[in-house]
Design a protein around this motif. Structure first.
Motif, PDB file in Angstrom:
ATOM      1  N   GLU A 198       6.340   1.333   8.716  1.00  0.00           N
ATOM      2  CA  GLU A 198       5.270   1.709   7.797  1.00  0.00           C
ATOM      3  C   GLU A 198       5.273   3.216   7.522  1.00  0.00           C
ATOM      4  OE1 GLU A 198       2.251  -1.991   8.764  1.00  0.00           O
ATOM      5  OE2 GLU A 198       1.999  -0.112   9.849  1.00  0.00           O
ATOM      6  N   LEU A 199       5.610   4.017   8.535  1.00  0.00           N
ATOM      7  CA  LEU A 199       5.767   5.455   8.299  1.00  0.00           C
ATOM      8  C   LEU A 199       6.879   5.709   7.283  1.00  0.00           C
ATOM      9  CD1 LEU A 199       5.421   7.050  11.856  1.00  0.00           C
ATOM     10  CD2 LEU A 199       3.912   7.423   9.898  1.00  0.00           C
ATOM     11  N   PHE A 200       8.004   5.037   7.477  1.00  0.00           N
ATOM     12  CA  PHE A 200       9.125   5.168   6.549  1.00  0.00           C
ATOM     13  C   PHE A 200       8.709   4.772   5.136  1.00  0.00           C
ATOM     14  CE2 PHE A 200      12.519   3.002   4.251  1.00  0.00           C
ATOM     15  CZ  PHE A 200      13.422   4.063   4.092  1.00  0.00           C
ATOM     16  N   ASP A 201       7.990   3.665   5.025  1.00  0.00           N
ATOM     17  CA  ASP A 201       7.546   3.172   3.722  1.00  0.00           C
ATOM     18  C   ASP A 201       6.645   4.194   3.030  1.00  0.00           C
ATOM     19  OD1 ASP A 201       7.466   1.041   1.752  1.00  0.00           O
ATOM     20  OD2 ASP A 201       5.397   0.712   2.392  1.00  0.00           O
ATOM     21  N   LEU A 202       5.755   4.824   3.778  1.00  0.00           N
ATOM     22  CA  LEU A 202       4.889   5.852   3.195  1.00  0.00           C
ATOM     23  C   LEU A 202       5.720   7.034   2.681  1.00  0.00           C
ATOM     24  CD1 LEU A 202       1.950   5.741   5.765  1.00  0.00           C
ATOM     25  CD2 LEU A 202       1.874   5.001   3.371  1.00  0.00           C
ATOM     26  N   LEU A 203       6.722   7.436   3.457  1.00  0.00           N
ATOM     27  CA  LEU A 203       7.600   8.522   3.012  1.00  0.00           C
ATOM     28  C   LEU A 203       8.406   8.115   1.781  1.00  0.00           C
ATOM     29  CD1 LEU A 203       9.137  10.209   6.195  1.00  0.00           C
ATOM     30  CD2 LEU A 203       7.552  11.190   4.525  1.00  0.00           C
ATOM     31  N   GLU A 204       8.939   6.921   1.812  1.00  0.00           N
ATOM     32  CA  GLU A 204       9.741   6.413   0.706  1.00  0.00           C
ATOM     33  C   GLU A 204       8.943   6.402  -0.602  1.00  0.00           C
ATOM     34  OE1 GLU A 204      13.169   3.430  -0.211  1.00  0.00           O
ATOM     35  OE2 GLU A 204      12.981   5.205   1.024  1.00  0.00           O
ATOM     36  N   ASN A 205       7.642   6.141  -0.485  1.00  0.00           N
ATOM     37  CA  ASN A 205       6.758   6.112  -1.653  1.00  0.00           C
ATOM     38  C   ASN A 205       6.117   7.473  -1.933  1.00  0.00           C
ATOM     39  OD1 ASN A 205       6.943   3.309  -2.522  1.00  0.00           O
ATOM     40  ND2 ASN A 205       6.079   2.854  -0.518  1.00  0.00           N
ATOM     41  N   HIS A 206       6.594   8.490  -1.244  1.00  0.00           N
ATOM     42  CA  HIS A 206       6.116   9.873  -1.430  1.00  0.00           C
ATOM     43  C   HIS A 206       4.609  10.005  -1.196  1.00  0.00           C
ATOM     44  CE1 HIS A 206      10.082  10.725  -2.982  1.00  0.00           C
ATOM     45  NE2 HIS A 206       9.946   9.689  -3.790  1.00  0.00           N
TER      46      HIS A 206
ATOM     47  N   GLY B  75      -3.750   2.293   0.791  1.00  0.00           N
ATOM     48  CA  GLY B  75      -2.471   2.890   1.136  1.00  0.00           C
ATOM     49  C   GLY B  75      -2.284   3.200   2.610  1.00  0.00           C
ATOM     50  N   PHE B  76      -3.218   2.801   3.439  1.00  0.00           N
ATOM     51  CA  PHE B  76      -3.143   3.100   4.864  1.00  0.00           C
ATOM     52  C   PHE B  76      -2.989   1.798   5.627  1.00  0.00           C
ATOM     53  CE2 PHE B  76      -4.782   4.320   9.035  1.00  0.00           C
ATOM     54  CZ  PHE B  76      -4.235   5.579   9.201  1.00  0.00           C
ATOM     55  N   PRO B  77      -1.944   1.677   6.472  1.00  0.00           N
ATOM     56  CA  PRO B  77      -1.698   0.418   7.213  1.00  0.00           C
ATOM     57  C   PRO B  77      -2.690   0.241   8.365  1.00  0.00           C
ATOM     58  CG  PRO B  77       0.065   2.014   7.578  1.00  0.00           C
ATOM     59  CD  PRO B  77      -0.893   2.654   6.652  1.00  0.00           C
ATOM     60  N   ILE B  78      -3.899  -0.142   8.033  1.00  0.00           N
ATOM     61  CA  ILE B  78      -5.014  -0.180   8.989  1.00  0.00           C
ATOM     62  C   ILE B  78      -4.807  -1.196  10.106  1.00  0.00           C
ATOM     63  CG2 ILE B  78      -6.457  -1.814   7.680  1.00  0.00           C
ATOM     64  CD1 ILE B  78      -7.863   1.308   9.310  1.00  0.00           C
ATOM     65  N   GLY B  79      -4.195  -2.339   9.815  1.00  0.00           N
ATOM     66  CA  GLY B  79      -4.016  -3.372  10.839  1.00  0.00           C
ATOM     67  C   GLY B  79      -3.143  -2.891  11.989  1.00  0.00           C
ATOM     68  N   THR B  80      -1.980  -2.344  11.673  1.00  0.00           N
ATOM     69  CA  THR B  80      -1.081  -1.829  12.713  1.00  0.00           C
ATOM     70  C   THR B  80      -1.721  -0.665  13.442  1.00  0.00           C
ATOM     71  OG1 THR B  80       0.809  -2.485  11.372  1.00  0.00           O
ATOM     72  CG2 THR B  80       1.249  -0.952  13.169  1.00  0.00           C
ATOM     73  N   TYR B  81      -2.382   0.200  12.686  1.00  0.00           N
ATOM     74  CA  TYR B  81      -3.071   1.346  13.282  1.00  0.00           C
ATOM     75  C   TYR B  81      -4.083   0.872  14.334  1.00  0.00           C
ATOM     76  CZ  TYR B  81      -6.253   5.268  13.720  1.00  0.00           C
ATOM     77  OH  TYR B  81      -7.066   6.252  14.211  1.00  0.00           O
ATOM     78  N   LEU B  82      -4.915  -0.091  13.957  1.00  0.00           N
ATOM     79  CA  LEU B  82      -5.956  -0.570  14.878  1.00  0.00           C
ATOM     80  C   LEU B  82      -5.380  -1.228  16.128  1.00  0.00           C
ATOM     81  CD1 LEU B  82      -8.651  -1.987  12.415  1.00  0.00           C
ATOM     82  CD2 LEU B  82      -8.794   0.077  13.835  1.00  0.00           C
TER      83      LEU B  82
ATOM     84  N   TYR C 125       2.705  11.387   1.116  1.00  0.00           N
ATOM     85  CA  TYR C 125       2.744  12.319   2.243  1.00  0.00           C
ATOM     86  C   TYR C 125       1.393  12.465   2.928  1.00  0.00           C
ATOM     87  CZ  TYR C 125       7.114  13.274  -0.102  1.00  0.00           C
ATOM     88  OH  TYR C 125       8.338  13.133  -0.689  1.00  0.00           O
ATOM     89  N   LYS C 126       0.324  12.328   2.173  1.00  0.00           N
ATOM     90  CA  LYS C 126      -1.017  12.431   2.749  1.00  0.00           C
ATOM     91  C   LYS C 126      -1.250  11.313   3.778  1.00  0.00           C
ATOM     92  CE  LYS C 126      -5.907  12.208   1.492  1.00  0.00           C
ATOM     93  NZ  LYS C 126      -6.369  10.907   1.908  1.00  0.00           N
ATOM     94  N   HIS C 127      -0.994  10.067   3.353  1.00  0.00           N
ATOM     95  CA  HIS C 127      -1.197   8.943   4.272  1.00  0.00           C
ATOM     96  C   HIS C 127      -0.168   8.957   5.404  1.00  0.00           C
ATOM     97  CE1 HIS C 127      -3.740   6.927   1.074  1.00  0.00           C
ATOM     98  NE2 HIS C 127      -4.517   7.045   2.126  1.00  0.00           N
ATOM     99  N   PHE C 128       1.046   9.424   5.129  1.00  0.00           N
ATOM    100  CA  PHE C 128       2.039   9.557   6.187  1.00  0.00           C
ATOM    101  C   PHE C 128       1.515  10.488   7.283  1.00  0.00           C
ATOM    102  CE2 PHE C 128       5.323  12.077   8.236  1.00  0.00           C
ATOM    103  CZ  PHE C 128       6.162  11.090   8.754  1.00  0.00           C
ATOM    104  N   ALA C 129       1.035  11.658   6.891  1.00  0.00           N
ATOM    105  CA  ALA C 129       0.542  12.631   7.870  1.00  0.00           C
ATOM    106  C   ALA C 129      -0.672  12.097   8.624  1.00  0.00           C
ATOM    107  CB  ALA C 129       0.201  13.946   7.172  1.00  0.00           C
TER     108      ALA C 129
END
Length: 119
Positions: free
Chosen positions: A83-91, A33-40, A93-97
């Motif tokens: 990707e932040l929006f997508d995390l919020l949209e899917n509720h 559930g964490f967008p690791i590629g963009t993050y890296l 919140y942990k991975h968003f933060a």
């Protein structure tokens, strides 16, 4: 001037291809559930921009090619925000933060580390 523009464009293309390849990590790690590629790519890009600035200064041709070109093609603010929006949209919140705080916090630290490494 034309040569510098061409080199920035080529470096940007290489950065974009690198980002594309790294985005495949997001597919592999989708289950966490964490967008690791963009993050890296954003953290690595922050580190490199700090390094290139510390090494060359912002007016040097090398800085423009590597930081503006390669890092500009590598990093992605638009994908990050989607990707932040997508995390919020899917509720999720942990991975968003985590994503939000780690990206900005570690991104800033990476710039400082890059500056330190250049000296």
């Amino acid at each position: 001037m034309i040569g510098e523009i061409v080199l920035v464009g080529l470096a940007s293309g290489i950065g974009a291809v690198t980002r594309y390849l790294m985005s495949n990590l997001s597919i592999v790690f989708k289950k966490i559930g964490f967008p690791i590629g963009t993050y890296l790519v954003n953290i690595i890009g922050s580190l490199l921009i700090g390094y290139f600035f510390g090494r060359f200064g912002s007016q040097a041709e090398s800085y423009k090619i590597f930081a503006t070109g390669f890092c500009g093609g590598l990093t992605t603010f638009s994908t990050y925000n989607f990707e932040l929006f997508d995390l919020l949209e899917n509720h999720d919140y942990k991975h968003f933060a985590e994503y939000f705080l780690l990206s900005y916090g570690l991104g800033f630290i990476a710039v400082l580390l890059g500056l330190w490494l250049a000296k």
